[in-house]
Motif scaffolding. Structure first.
Motif, PDB file in Angstrom:
ATOM      1  N   ASP A   1      51.839 -11.130 -57.531  1.00 47.39           N
ATOM      2  CA  ASP A   1      52.630 -12.298 -57.138  1.00 47.39           C
ATOM      3  C   ASP A   1      53.958 -12.334 -57.893  1.00 47.39           C
ATOM      4  OD1 ASP A   1      50.732 -13.115 -55.361  1.00 47.39           O
ATOM      5  OD2 ASP A   1      49.858 -14.667 -56.657  1.00 47.39           O
ATOM      6  N   GLU A   2      53.929 -11.984 -59.171  1.00 43.94           N
ATOM      7  CA  GLU A   2      55.158 -11.975 -59.961  1.00 43.94           C
ATOM      8  C   GLU A   2      56.148 -10.936 -59.427  1.00 43.94           C
ATOM      9  OE1 GLU A   2      56.176 -14.025 -62.339  1.00 43.94           O
ATOM     10  OE2 GLU A   2      54.334 -15.150 -61.979  1.00 43.94           O
ATOM     11  N   LEU A   3      55.649  -9.771 -59.082  1.00 45.09           N
ATOM     12  CA  LEU A   3      56.523  -8.722 -58.549  1.00 45.09           C
ATOM     13  C   LEU A   3      57.138  -9.160 -57.229  1.00 45.09           C
ATOM     14  CD1 LEU A   3      54.359  -5.532 -59.252  1.00 45.09           C
ATOM     15  CD2 LEU A   3      56.300  -6.378 -60.566  1.00 45.09           C
ATOM     16  N   ALA A   4      56.338  -9.757 -56.361  1.00 46.52           N
ATOM     17  CA  ALA A   4      56.832 -10.174 -55.044  1.00 46.52           C
ATOM     18  C   ALA A   4      57.856 -11.297 -55.163  1.00 46.52           C
ATOM     19  CB  ALA A   4      55.663 -10.605 -54.167  1.00 46.52           C
ATOM     20  N   GLN A   5      57.642 -12.232 -56.107  1.00 44.50           N
ATOM     21  CA  GLN A   5      58.582 -13.336 -56.259  1.00 44.50           C
ATOM     22  C   GLN A   5      59.900 -12.883 -56.876  1.00 44.50           C
ATOM     23  OE1 GLN A   5      57.023 -17.335 -57.429  1.00 44.50           O
ATOM     24  NE2 GLN A   5      55.095 -16.239 -57.702  1.00 44.50           N
ATOM     25  N   TYR A   6      59.852 -11.825 -57.671  1.00 39.42           N
ATOM     26  CA  TYR A   6      61.081 -11.293 -58.247  1.00 39.42           C
ATOM     27  C   TYR A   6      61.883 -10.518 -57.209  1.00 39.42           C
ATOM     28  CZ  TYR A   6      64.265  -8.605 -61.182  1.00 39.42           C
ATOM     29  OH  TYR A   6      65.384  -8.033 -61.732  1.00 39.42           O
ATOM     30  N   SER A   7      61.205  -9.722 -56.386  1.00 36.81           N
ATOM     31  CA  SER A   7      61.889  -8.907 -55.388  1.00 36.81           C
ATOM     32  C   SER A   7      60.920  -8.601 -54.252  1.00 36.81           C
ATOM     33  CB  SER A   7      62.396  -7.603 -56.015  1.00 36.81           C
ATOM     34  OG  SER A   7      62.823  -6.705 -55.018  1.00 36.81           O
TER      35      SER A   7
ATOM     36  N   GLU B   1      61.308  -6.466 -52.042  1.00 38.49           N
ATOM     37  CA  GLU B   1      61.237  -5.015 -51.835  1.00 38.49           C
ATOM     38  C   GLU B   1      60.153  -4.386 -52.700  1.00 38.49           C
ATOM     39  OE1 GLU B   1      61.878  -0.861 -52.338  1.00 38.49           O
ATOM     40  OE2 GLU B   1      62.255  -2.321 -53.931  1.00 38.49           O
ATOM     41  N   LEU B   2      59.903  -4.968 -53.890  1.00 39.89           N
ATOM     42  CA  LEU B   2      58.864  -4.416 -54.766  1.00 39.89           C
ATOM     43  C   LEU B   2      57.477  -4.535 -54.151  1.00 39.89           C
ATOM     44  CD1 LEU B   2      59.904  -5.619 -58.341  1.00 39.89           C
ATOM     45  CD2 LEU B   2      59.988  -3.304 -57.410  1.00 39.89           C
ATOM     46  N   ALA B   3      57.291  -5.534 -53.297  1.00 36.65           N
ATOM     47  CA  ALA B   3      55.977  -5.724 -52.675  1.00 36.65           C
ATOM     48  C   ALA B   3      55.618  -4.549 -51.773  1.00 36.65           C
ATOM     49  CB  ALA B   3      55.961  -7.026 -51.876  1.00 36.65           C
ATOM     50  N   ASN B   4      56.625  -3.822 -51.285  1.00 39.26           N
ATOM     51  CA  ASN B   4      56.372  -2.690 -50.396  1.00 39.26           C
ATOM     52  C   ASN B   4      56.481  -1.338 -51.089  1.00 39.26           C
ATOM     53  OD1 ASN B   4      56.126  -4.431 -48.122  1.00 39.26           O
ATOM     54  ND2 ASN B   4      58.358  -4.574 -47.996  1.00 39.26           N
ATOM     55  N   ARG B   5      56.696  -1.349 -52.393  1.00 39.31           N
ATOM     56  CA  ARG B   5      56.809  -0.087 -53.135  1.00 39.31           C
ATOM     57  C   ARG B   5      55.442   0.595 -53.205  1.00 39.31           C
ATOM     58  NH1 ARG B   5      60.711   0.489 -57.065  1.00 39.31           N
ATOM     59  NH2 ARG B   5      61.890  -0.830 -55.647  1.00 39.31           N
ATOM     60  N   PRO B   6      55.354   1.916 -53.016  1.00 41.54           N
ATOM     61  CA  PRO B   6      54.062   2.617 -53.137  1.00 41.54           C
ATOM     62  C   PRO B   6      53.430   2.341 -54.493  1.00 41.54           C
ATOM     63  CG  PRO B   6      55.729   4.080 -52.229  1.00 41.54           C
ATOM     64  CD  PRO B   6      56.453   2.837 -52.651  1.00 41.54           C
ATOM     65  N   ARG B   7      52.129   2.102 -54.478  1.00 42.04           N
ATOM     66  CA  ARG B   7      51.448   1.793 -55.719  1.00 42.04           C
ATOM     67  C   ARG B   7      49.993   2.262 -55.665  1.00 42.04           C
ATOM     68  NH1 ARG B   7      53.398  -2.516 -54.176  1.00 42.04           N
ATOM     69  NH2 ARG B   7      53.808  -3.705 -56.072  1.00 42.04           N
TER      70      ARG B   7
ATOM     71  N   GLU C   1      52.209 -14.188 -66.329  1.00 43.53           N
ATOM     72  CA  GLU C   1      52.485 -15.158 -65.271  1.00 43.53           C
ATOM     73  C   GLU C   1      53.760 -15.938 -65.608  1.00 43.53           C
ATOM     74  OE1 GLU C   1      50.091 -18.533 -62.649  1.00 43.53           O
ATOM     75  OE2 GLU C   1      49.220 -17.726 -64.502  1.00 43.53           O
ATOM     76  N   GLY C   2      54.632 -16.087 -64.612  1.00 42.34           N
ATOM     77  CA  GLY C   2      55.901 -16.776 -64.809  1.00 42.34           C
ATOM     78  C   GLY C   2      57.023 -15.857 -65.247  1.00 42.34           C
ATOM     79  N   ALA C   3      56.787 -14.539 -65.245  1.00 37.49           N
ATOM     80  CA  ALA C   3      57.816 -13.596 -65.694  1.00 37.49           C
ATOM     81  C   ALA C   3      59.055 -13.649 -64.817  1.00 37.49           C
ATOM     82  CB  ALA C   3      57.255 -12.179 -65.728  1.00 37.49           C
ATOM     83  N   HIS C   4      58.875 -13.896 -63.506  1.00 41.18           N
ATOM     84  CA  HIS C   4      60.040 -13.946 -62.611  1.00 41.18           C
ATOM     85  C   HIS C   4      60.965 -15.114 -62.943  1.00 41.18           C
ATOM     86  CE1 HIS C   4      57.532 -16.972 -60.588  1.00 41.18           C
ATOM     87  NE2 HIS C   4      58.633 -17.388 -59.975  1.00 41.18           N
TER      88      HIS C   4
END
Length: 426
Positions: free
Chosen positions: A263-269, A271-277, A218-221
């Motif tokens: 949440d960390e991925l989305a706050q960083y970018s 576009e990452l929130a829509n990456r296939p996972r 948590e807080g990585a972004h």
């Protein structure tokens, strides 16, 4: 040693000097000027080499200079061009000018090329300056200096699948189970300090590249933990695998872990929130894993979840097949602000904008700043009388003399242009 940042100095080769020469042959009266042009300086070119994986070579060599052009020869012979200097970089290298912050290119595919410092053009020999009025010019230009700059290289790992999640959730163990990679495995946080790559081999020769990326917290972004060191690498991966410790070995809540990392991925970018996972529900061989899995499915019914074990290899075959399907259906993502690496194929020509002339006074010296005039100074041979006269004419034609007078310059004042100092003669 994995190195994903480097700063290097690059300089294109200088152009070769033109020469003053005359044609003197027994049966050719008044042969005239025959001085040849200098050769062009070599470029500094970055080229992707798929065999490289890090920027570690730039720890030991940080200065790169291309070869200069050869001087011109008599009988209008052209000097040889300087050889380009080719620097190999790994796939996924971003290039920026360190001084201006300008984005120069994104080198992804094997063979991608990017010129980062152009060589200077060769100086013209005296054969170029002959005309109906000036039949015997004693003028030859010096070669143009090559471009020089300090550039920053940043490697963002290219992988088809990236394993993300908290530290110690079993990402490294999973990579070892699915590939021939040998990442370090330890029972403590941040065992993985840099990305590890491995190839997952399926039947019929099918395969894809999987990356074990350093653990996220948590807080990585904002830079906590390994922060941006981790997050920039994930931008390159086509498919994300969110690895969850479903047995909650360290006492964490799998449901909360997933939400925090997402949440960390989305706050960083965004576009990452829509990456296939997909979600890898790891450590299913341990007690209480089934109970946590049922609660996790209830909390996130929309997710595609694969119960697996990196230790016993449970569920890895269907998991790998599904990842391959997603990789095939997903294009390779590029970083933001990416320009074409092969600039020659997409070159756009525009009218050059007039560069303003700047004159300022510094410690009693009038300093003239103008890129083209500074280049003219560098390419003028002031030991040649005709070259000096030509330089004076150009200064008058471009209005430099008038501009100096308007700024208060008087006869005998000191003028500086680039590294050259003159006395102002009015």
């Amino acid at each position: 040693m994995f190195v994903d940042h480097a700063v290097i100095y690059v300089k294109g080769g200088n152009g070769g000097n033109g020469i003053v020469s005359w044609r003197r042959e027994k049966y050719v009266p008044r042969g005239g000027p025959a001085g040849g042009d200098g050769g062009r300086g070599g470029d500094v070119v970055l080229v992707v080499d798929e065999g490289l994986r890090t920027l570690v070579d730039f720890r030991y060599q940080r200065h790169f200079k291309a070869k200069s052009g050869e001087p011109g020869g008599p009988a209008k012979r052209h000097g040889a061009d300087g050889e380009d200097l080719v620097i190999k970089v790994p796939p996924g290298t971003l290039v920026r000018d360190r001084n201006t912050g300008e984005f120069l290119g994104d080198l992804v595919q094997p063979g991608d090329r990017l010129v980062v410092a152009r060589g200077g053009r060769g100086g013209r020999g005296n054969a170029h300056f002959a005309n109906s009025v000036r039949k015997a010019p004693e003028i030859a230009e010096k070669g143009e200096p090559g471009e020089e700059r300090v550039i920053g290289l940043e490697l963002r790992v290219l992988a088809d699948v990236g394993l993300v999640g908290y530290p110690s959730v079993g990402k490294s163990t999973l990579l070892r189970a699915m590939t021939r990679a040998e990442p370090k495995v330890g029972a403590y946080p941040f065992t993985t300090l840099h990305p590890e790559l491995g190839v997952v081999e399926l039947s019929d020769g099918r395969s894809f590249v999987m990356a074990d990326l350093p653990g996220l917290i948590e807080g990585a972004h904002e830079g906590r933990g390994l922060g941006h060191q981790f997050l920039r690498h994930i931008e390159r991966t086509r498919v994300l695998v969110h690895v969850i410790d479903m047995a909650a070995v360290d006492g964490r809540d799998p449901v909360a872990d997933y939400r925090v990392i997402e949440d960390e991925l989305a706050q960083y970018s965004a576009e990452l929130a829509n990456r296939p996972r997909v979600v890898a529900a790891n450590k299913m061989d341990l007690p209480q894993a089934m109970e946590h899995l049922a609660r996790f499915r209830s909390a996130y019914p929309e997710l595609e979840i694969f119960p697996i074990s990196g230790v016993t290899h449970e569920g890895l075959r269907p998991f790998a097949e599904r990842l391959y399907e997603l990789v095939q259906a997903t294009p390779v993502p590029h970083s933001a602000n990416v320009a074409p690496a092969d600039e020659s194929a997409h070159r756009v020509y525009r009218l050059a904008e007039e560069v303003p002339l700047t004159i300022r006074k510094e410690d009693g010296v009038f300093v003239v700043e103008h890129s083209e005039i500074e280049k003219l100074v560098q390419m003028t041979n002031f030991d040649q009388y005709d070259a000096v006269k030509r330089f004076q004419r150009i200064m008058q034609m471009r209005g430099v003399d008038d501009a100096l007078r308007a700024h208060g310059a008087k006869d005998g004042d000191v003028i500086r242009i680039g590294d050259m100092v003159f006395d102002f003669v009015d």
